[in-house]
Design a protein around this motif. Structure first.
Motif, PDB file in Angstrom:
ATOM      1  N   GLN A  52       3.444 -12.718   5.908  1.00  0.00           N
ATOM      2  CA  GLN A  52       2.713 -12.182   4.763  1.00  0.00           C
ATOM      3  C   GLN A  52       1.676 -11.117   5.162  1.00  0.00           C
ATOM      4  N   ASN A  53       1.153 -11.168   6.387  1.00  0.00           N
ATOM      5  CA  ASN A  53       0.155 -10.177   6.824  1.00  0.00           C
ATOM      6  C   ASN A  53       0.775  -9.007   7.582  1.00  0.00           C
ATOM      7  N   ALA A  56       0.519  -5.561   5.759  1.00  0.00           N
ATOM      8  CA  ALA A  56      -0.845  -5.001   5.798  1.00  0.00           C
ATOM      9  C   ALA A  56      -1.158  -4.423   7.172  1.00  0.00           C
ATOM     10  N   ALA A  59       0.639  -1.150   7.597  1.00  0.00           N
ATOM     11  CA  ALA A  59       0.089  -0.075   6.745  1.00  0.00           C
ATOM     12  C   ALA A  59      -1.058   0.675   7.422  1.00  0.00           C
ATOM     13  N   ALA A 131       2.885  -2.800  -5.349  1.00  0.00           N
ATOM     14  CA  ALA A 131       2.195  -2.099  -4.254  1.00  0.00           C
ATOM     15  C   ALA A 131       1.645  -0.753  -4.705  1.00  0.00           C
ATOM     16  N   ASP A 135      -1.788  -3.446  -5.255  1.00  0.00           N
ATOM     17  CA  ASP A 135      -1.796  -4.874  -4.929  1.00  0.00           C
ATOM     18  C   ASP A 135      -0.720  -5.182  -3.890  1.00  0.00           C
ATOM     19  N   GLU A 136      -0.916  -6.324  -3.251  1.00  0.00           N
ATOM     20  CA  GLU A 136       0.143  -6.805  -2.373  1.00  0.00           C
ATOM     21  C   GLU A 136       1.291  -7.359  -3.244  1.00  0.00           C
ATOM     22  N   SER A 154       5.312  -6.612   0.297  1.00  0.00           N
ATOM     23  CA  SER A 154       4.998  -5.167   0.227  1.00  0.00           C
ATOM     24  C   SER A 154       3.470  -4.959   0.283  1.00  0.00           C
ATOM     25  N   HIS A 155       3.087  -3.772   0.805  1.00  0.00           N
ATOM     26  CA  HIS A 155       1.641  -3.458   0.902  1.00  0.00           C
ATOM     27  C   HIS A 155       1.476  -1.947   0.722  1.00  0.00           C
TER      28      HIS A 155
END
Length: 739
Positions: A52-53, A56, A59, A131, A135-136, A154-155
């Motif tokens: 999940q991270n 981010a 990015a 995204a 938002d995530e 997505s990020h």
């Protein structure tokens, strides 16, 4: 009534046990399912948290912005593709790709595969839209390019507070699906619309737990979340809520035992359904546990309870029955004592009133009791005769045999048939009378005793004497009657001999009649040849005087032919003169034919009668008498000729029929036949249809008697095409057995 109450109580207890057991088992199953579901949810959450991270983190990489600003720079794009591929390999993600604000994929970890995302536009995906909104994004969907299930993280990529791109990480959840394996529990993962995208049942994938509304279905289709999958709901027919997030359902499933019967292929299966929401991942984890184990345990509890109740009932019945048996045994004992007393009184009454004398003896042969009939027979009172020896009542000559029956146990075995003795008894006045007695040993409290049964034979002996006298008288009468019957038999035998003599005379008469006919015919037939012989002889003498020897030889040859013809004419007299052997013997049917035709030669020739005999008669033999069979055939042929008098065409057809035991000849003439009323009379003596003076009516009667004596049959009928038929059946003889 008691049985009905017992059965009702039994059923109520079983129902209560089943209900309580079911409730307990459902609670146990719910607790077990809750624990398993928490464990499965935690494993799924851990799997998702690993990735999940990652979007981010990616990015923040400057290379992503460089590609976004210089998307036409192939060097930058190629370097980023290789970098994404390395990250995918290290992290174990399914796919990682970079999307421009337009939704077009600029770089991807699968850039060098046929299913590359590079150049594809996924602007319609909710994770992209989330995204771009800053938002995530989290989303589960079926890949439009790879056709594989994936969970998308997505990020947004920001630059000066603006979203300039989106980085997406796709992971594959197949490994989690393969790790969930429980025979009695099925695990599902659904999205927020209750669409199943992970399932331990392959057939449940892309089905819904609830029917979708029209708007929800259009929204899912427009997002291409599941591409072209048909989103239909599972066939859940019943729902029974138990608690929050827990319910009992009935699900229709294929029944493999139903064969080709489509109606019976679906059967309802019961499940406990429990769901646990994962709102941060927009997922629901659902577990379905089969209730078959609950039903099995309920059934086992009911059976065990039934067995225990049955044992208790049987034990109670056994105790009750035992108490009842003890009561009945006591009552039977009392009743047996009363019955014994009644029987003893009845036996005493029978002994006192029986027509036979009954005496009981002790082991030494002394009298213990004397019934009234015995008192009347012997003239003693019971008190006066008791304790005296039984031999005192028997005449002196018969005492020894009676004494042996008492003293010698070999004389009277206990299990053998009791012998009956006829002896002379002695009354008180010393008068003797015949009696019949039996001495039977008995046991009275272990002591050997005897019962003597006595019948007075005085009347029977008198009856035997009268019967003997009657028998002697009857024998005398039978002897006289036998002598009378013997005389009658002798007279009957003489009459039979006379009858046979008469029959022979009738046969002789028939022969004389035939002989007369033969003589007349022969006389007529011989006149012409003799006249011709005389003429030929006179001519030969004249030719001899003229020295014409060739003509003399011709005349002598004609004379020789005429003498041969005369020999044939008188041949019937030779055949007719033969005598019968009187005994049945094998006879050739061909010889019978020749003999009969020789006898009738002259008549058949003079009246121009054609006789058609069957072929191959030389191998056929019958049991009979040659002369008598010839006479039968001559009679049948003569009657046939007589029946055709006055007709232009005269023909007699003889047919042959063979069976295993008989040979039958059928003689058919061409005459008018026999009147139906006369068919039953043709074999009666002196019955004839000929004119007066032409016959005595004995031929067929004699022939019928001859055939019957030979074991054959002679019958008459009319042929359907006209004419009379006489059927002669004789016993057939096998020539091979004779040879």
């Amino acid at each position: 009534m008691a049985v009905i109450v017992l059965l009702a109580t039994f059923a109520l207890i079983l129902w209560q046990v089943a209900s309580l057991t079911r409730q307990v088992e459902l609670d146990n199953l719910r607790r077990s399912l809750d624990q398993n579901l928490s464990r499965y949810t935690l494993s799924l959450q851990n799997e998702l948290e690993k990735y999940q991270n990652l979007p981010a983190l990616l990015a923040t990489d400057r290379s992503f912005k460089n590609v976004l600003y210089n998307s036409d720079n192939r060097v930058l794009v190629g370097s980023l593709n290789r970098y994404l591929s390395e990250v995918r390999t290290i992290t174990g993600a399914s796919d990682i790709y970079l999307m421009a604000p337009s939704g077009q994929t600029l770089a991807s970890s699968n850039w060098n595969t046929p299913a590359s995302f590079v150049g594809k536009n996924f602007h319609y995906r909710p994770y992209f839209q989330q995204a771009m909104a800053g938002d995530e994004g989290r989303y589960f969907a079926l890949g439009t390019t790879s056709r594989k299930r994936g969970y998308y993280f997505s990020h947004p990529i920001r630059s000066a507070d603006a979203v300039v791109g989106v980085v997406v990480v796709k992971i594959d959840l197949n490994d989690i699906e393969e790790q969930w394996n429980d025979e009695l529990t099925d695990l599902l993962v659904t999205d927020i619309d209750d669409v199943i995208f992970i399932s331990t049942r392959e057939s449940w994938k892309f089905k819904t737990l609830q029917p979708l509304s029209g708007s929800d279905l259009r929204r899912i289709v427009d997002s291409l979340r599941y591409v072209d999958q048909q989103l239909v709901s599972l066939p859940i027919t019943e729902r029974e809520p138990l608690a929050e997030g827990v319910e009992l359902i009935t699900l229709l499933e294929d029944n493999p035992d139903a064969g080709d019967r489509s109606i019976d292929r679906l059967s309802g299966s019961r499940y406990m359904l429990m769901r646990l929401a994962m709102p941060e991942a927009e997922l629901n984890v659902v577990a379905l546990a089969q209730l078959s184990q609950v039903s099995s345990r309920v059934w086992n509890a009911v059976v065990l309870t039934g067995v225990i109740l049955t044992v208790l009932v049987l034990l109670g019945l056994f105790l009750l029955l035992r108490q009842r048996i003890q009561y009945e045994r006591q009552r039977f004992k009392e009743q047996a004592n009363r019955t014994l007393e009644l029987n003893e009184a009845r036996v005493r009454a029978v002994i006192d009133n029986t027509q036979a004398g009954l005496i009981t003896l002790d082991a030494q042969g002394r009298i213990e009791s004397f019934n009234p009939t015995a008192e009347a027979l012997f003239g003693y009172s019971a008190g006066k005769i008791e304790r005296r020896y039984f031999s005192h009542l028997i005449a002196q000559p018969d005492r020894a045999v009676c004494w042996r029956m008492i003293t010698d146990p070999q004389e009277l075995p206990e299990q053998a048939q009791v012998p009956v003795l006829e002896v002379q008894a002695r009354r008180q006045d010393d008068a003797l009378f015949p009696i019949e007695l039996t001495i039977v040993p008995v046991r009275d409290h272990g002591e050997r005793k005897f019962i003597v049964t006595i019948h007075d034979l005085t009347e029977r002996k008198e009856y035997e004497v009268s019967l003997r006298d009657a028998r002697d008288l009857l024998e005398q009468r039978v002897l006289e009657r036998t002598q009378a019957l013997q005389g009658a038999n002798d007279r009957l035998r003489n009459e039979i001999e006379q009858h046979q003599h008469t029959q022979e005379e009738l046969i002789q008469t028939a022969k004389l009649a035939v002989l007369g006919e033969l003589s007349a015919g022969i006389n007529h037939e011989l006149n012409q040849p003799m006249t011709a012989i005389r003429a030929y002889a006179d001519n030969a003498r004249q030719f001899l005087e003229l020295q014409r020897t060739e003509r003399v030889a011709e005349n002598l040859q004609e004379i020789s032919g005429l003498t041969e013809r005369m020999s044939k004419i008188i041949a019937p007299l030779k055949v007719f003169s033969r005598k019968s052997s009187g005994q049945a013997e094998p006879v050739s049917l061909l010889s019978v034919r020749k003999g009969a035709m020789s006898i009738l030669y002259g008549r058949l020739h003079s009246e121009q009668v054609e006789v058609n005999w069957p072929e191959s008669l030389e191998d056929l033999l019958v049991m009979g008498d040659m002369v008598k069979l010839e006479q039968v055939v001559v009679n049948l042929l003569s009657n046939a000729v007589q029946a055709m008098q006055g007709q232009e065409h005269k023909q007699i057809d003889i047919s042959l029929e063979l069976t295993d035991t008989h040979l039958c000849l059928e003689f058919r003439d061409q005459g008018p036949g026999i009147a139906p009323a006369e068919l039953s009379k043709v074999f009666e003596p002196f019955f004839t249809t000929k004119a007066a003076g032409e016959g005595l009516g004995l031929g067929l009667s004699i022939s019928h008697r001859i055939v019957e004596n030979l074991g054959g049959r002679l019958s008459a009928s009319n042929h359907p095409e006209g004419g009379a038929c006489f059927r002669l059946c004789l016993l057939r003889v096998d020539r091979a057995r004779i040879d």
